[in-house]
Design a protein around this motif. Structure first.
Motif, short mmCIF file in Angstrom:
data_model
loop_
_atom_site.label_atom_id
_atom_site.label_comp_id
_atom_site.label_asym_id
_atom_site.label_seq_id
_atom_site.Cartn_x
_atom_site.Cartn_y
_atom_site.Cartn_z
N ILE A 1 0.86 -1.18 0.00
CA ILE A 1 0.00 0.00 0.00
C ILE A 1 0.89 1.23 0.00
O ILE A 1 1.77 1.36 0.86
N THR A 2 0.69 2.10 -0.98
CA THR A 2 1.42 3.36 -1.03
C THR A 2 0.51 4.46 -0.51
O THR A 2 -0.62 4.60 -0.97
N LEU A 3 1.01 5.21 0.47
CA LEU A 3 0.23 6.29 1.06
C LEU A 3 0.51 7.59 0.31
O LEU A 3 1.49 7.70 -0.43
N ILE A 4 -0.34 8.59 0.52
CA ILE A 4 -0.19 9.84 -0.22
C ILE A 4 1.10 10.58 0.15
O ILE A 4 1.55 11.42 -0.61
N ASN A 5 1.72 10.22 1.27
CA ASN A 5 2.99 10.85 1.64
C ASN A 5 4.19 10.08 1.09
O ASN A 5 5.34 10.40 1.39
N GLY A 6 3.93 9.02 0.29
CA GLY A 6 4.99 8.23 -0.32
C GLY A 6 5.42 7.01 0.47
O GLY A 6 6.12 6.15 -0.04
N LYS A 7 5.02 6.93 1.73
CA LYS A 7 5.38 5.78 2.57
C LYS A 7 4.70 4.54 2.02
O LYS A 7 3.56 4.59 1.56
N LYS A 8 5.40 3.39 2.10
CA LYS A 8 4.84 2.13 1.64
C LYS A 8 4.66 1.20 2.83
O LYS A 8 5.50 1.15 3.73
N VAL A 9 3.55 0.46 2.83
CA VAL A 9 3.24 -0.49 3.89
C VAL A 9 2.94 -1.83 3.22
O VAL A 9 2.13 -1.89 2.30
N VAL A 10 3.61 -2.89 3.68
CA VAL A 10 3.37 -4.23 3.14
C VAL A 10 2.48 -4.97 4.12
O VAL A 10 2.76 -5.00 5.33
N VAL A 11 1.40 -5.56 3.61
CA VAL A 11 0.43 -6.24 4.47
C VAL A 11 0.16 -7.66 3.98
O VAL A 11 0.41 -7.99 2.82
N LYS A 12 -0.36 -8.47 4.89
CA LYS A 12 -0.70 -9.85 4.57
C LYS A 12 -2.04 -9.96 3.85
O LYS A 12 -2.27 -10.87 3.09
N ASP A 13 -2.91 -8.98 4.07
CA ASP A 13 -4.23 -8.97 3.44
C ASP A 13 -4.06 -8.87 1.92
O ASP A 13 -3.12 -8.23 1.44
N THR A 14 -4.98 -9.49 1.17
CA THR A 14 -4.89 -9.42 -0.29
C THR A 14 -5.34 -8.05 -0.78
O THR A 14 -6.01 -7.29 -0.06
N GLU A 15 -4.98 -7.74 -2.01
CA GLU A 15 -5.38 -6.48 -2.62
C GLU A 15 -6.91 -6.35 -2.61
O GLU A 15 -7.44 -5.27 -2.29
N GLN A 16 -7.60 -7.42 -2.92
CA GLN A 16 -9.07 -7.40 -2.94
C GLN A 16 -9.64 -7.17 -1.54
O GLN A 16 -10.59 -6.41 -1.37
N GLU A 17 -9.07 -7.83 -0.52
CA GLU A 17 -9.53 -7.63 0.85
C GLU A 17 -9.36 -6.18 1.29
O GLU A 17 -10.25 -5.61 1.92
N VAL A 18 -8.22 -5.59 0.95
CA VAL A 18 -7.97 -4.19 1.32
C VAL A 18 -8.98 -3.28 0.61
O VAL A 18 -9.56 -2.39 1.23
N ALA A 19 -9.21 -3.53 -0.67
CA ALA A 19 -10.17 -2.72 -1.42
C ALA A 19 -11.57 -2.82 -0.80
O ALA A 19 -12.28 -1.81 -0.70
N GLU A 20 -11.96 -4.01 -0.39
CA GLU A 20 -13.28 -4.19 0.24
C GLU A 20 -13.36 -3.47 1.58
O GLU A 20 -14.38 -2.86 1.91
N LEU A 21 -12.28 -3.51 2.37
CA LEU A 21 -12.26 -2.79 3.65
C LEU A 21 -12.37 -1.29 3.43
O LEU A 21 -13.07 -0.60 4.16
N ILE A 22 -11.69 -0.79 2.41
CA ILE A 22 -11.75 0.64 2.09
C ILE A 22 -13.16 1.03 1.69
O ILE A 22 -13.70 2.03 2.17
N GLU A 23 -13.77 0.24 0.81
CA GLU A 23 -15.13 0.55 0.37
C GLU A 23 -16.10 0.52 1.54
O GLU A 23 -16.95 1.41 1.67
N LYS A 24 -15.96 -0.46 2.44
CA LYS A 24 -16.82 -0.55 3.62
C LYS A 24 -16.64 0.68 4.51
O LYS A 24 -17.60 1.27 4.99
N PHE A 25 -15.39 1.12 4.68
CA PHE A 25 -15.09 2.31 5.48
C PHE A 25 -15.71 3.55 4.84
O PHE A 25 -16.33 4.37 5.52
N TYR A 26 -15.55 3.69 3.52
CA TYR A 26 -16.13 4.84 2.82
C TYR A 26 -17.65 4.88 2.99
O TYR A 26 -18.23 5.95 3.19
N ARG A 27 -18.30 3.73 2.89
CA ARG A 27 -19.76 3.68 3.10
C ARG A 27 -20.11 4.09 4.52
O ARG A 27 -21.07 4.83 4.75
N LYS A 28 -19.33 3.61 5.48
CA LYS A 28 -19.60 3.89 6.90
C LYS A 28 -19.56 5.39 7.18
O LYS A 28 -20.38 5.91 7.95
N ILE A 29 -18.61 6.11 6.56
CA ILE A 29 -18.50 7.55 6.83
C ILE A 29 -19.28 8.40 5.83
O ILE A 29 -19.24 9.62 5.89
#
Length: 73
Positions: free
Chosen positions: A30-58
Motif C-alpha cells: 500500500i502506497t500512502l499519499i505521503n509516499g510511505k509504503k506499507v506491506v500487508v498480509k491482506d490481499t489487494e481485494q480484501e484491502v479494497a473491500e475494507l476501504i469501500e466498507k469504510f467509505y460507506r460507513k463515513i
C-alpha cells in the motif's frame, strides 16, 4: 480507519483516506499519499473491500457517486 495485518500477523489500524495505491508484488503493498509504503498480509481485494466498507460507513462512497463516478457492482 481499517484494520490490516502485517506479514508477521500483527494487526494495525490505517487511515484509509491516506491510501494512494494498492499493488501486489506478490505481497500486497500500500502506497500512502505521503509516499510511505506499507506491506500487508491482506490481499489487494480484501484491502479494497475494507476501504469501500469504510467509505460507506463515513458516507464518502455516496458522495463519490454523486460527483459523477461510475458505481461498480
Amino acid at each position: 480507519m481499517i484494520e490490516l495485518r502485517r506479514l508477521n500477523n500483527e494487526t494495525f489500524i490505517l487511515n484509509a483516506l491516506m491510501i494512494e495505491q494498492i499493488q501486489s508484488f506478490p505481497d500486497t503493498t500500500i502506497t500512502l499519499i505521503n509516499g510511505k509504503k506499507v506491506v500487508v498480509k491482506d490481499t489487494e481485494q480484501e484491502v479494497a473491500e475494507l476501504i469501500e466498507k469504510f467509505y460507506r460507513k463515513i458516507g464518502l462512497q455516496q458522495s463519490i457517486y454523486k460527483a459523477g463516478e461510475v458505481k461498480n457492482e
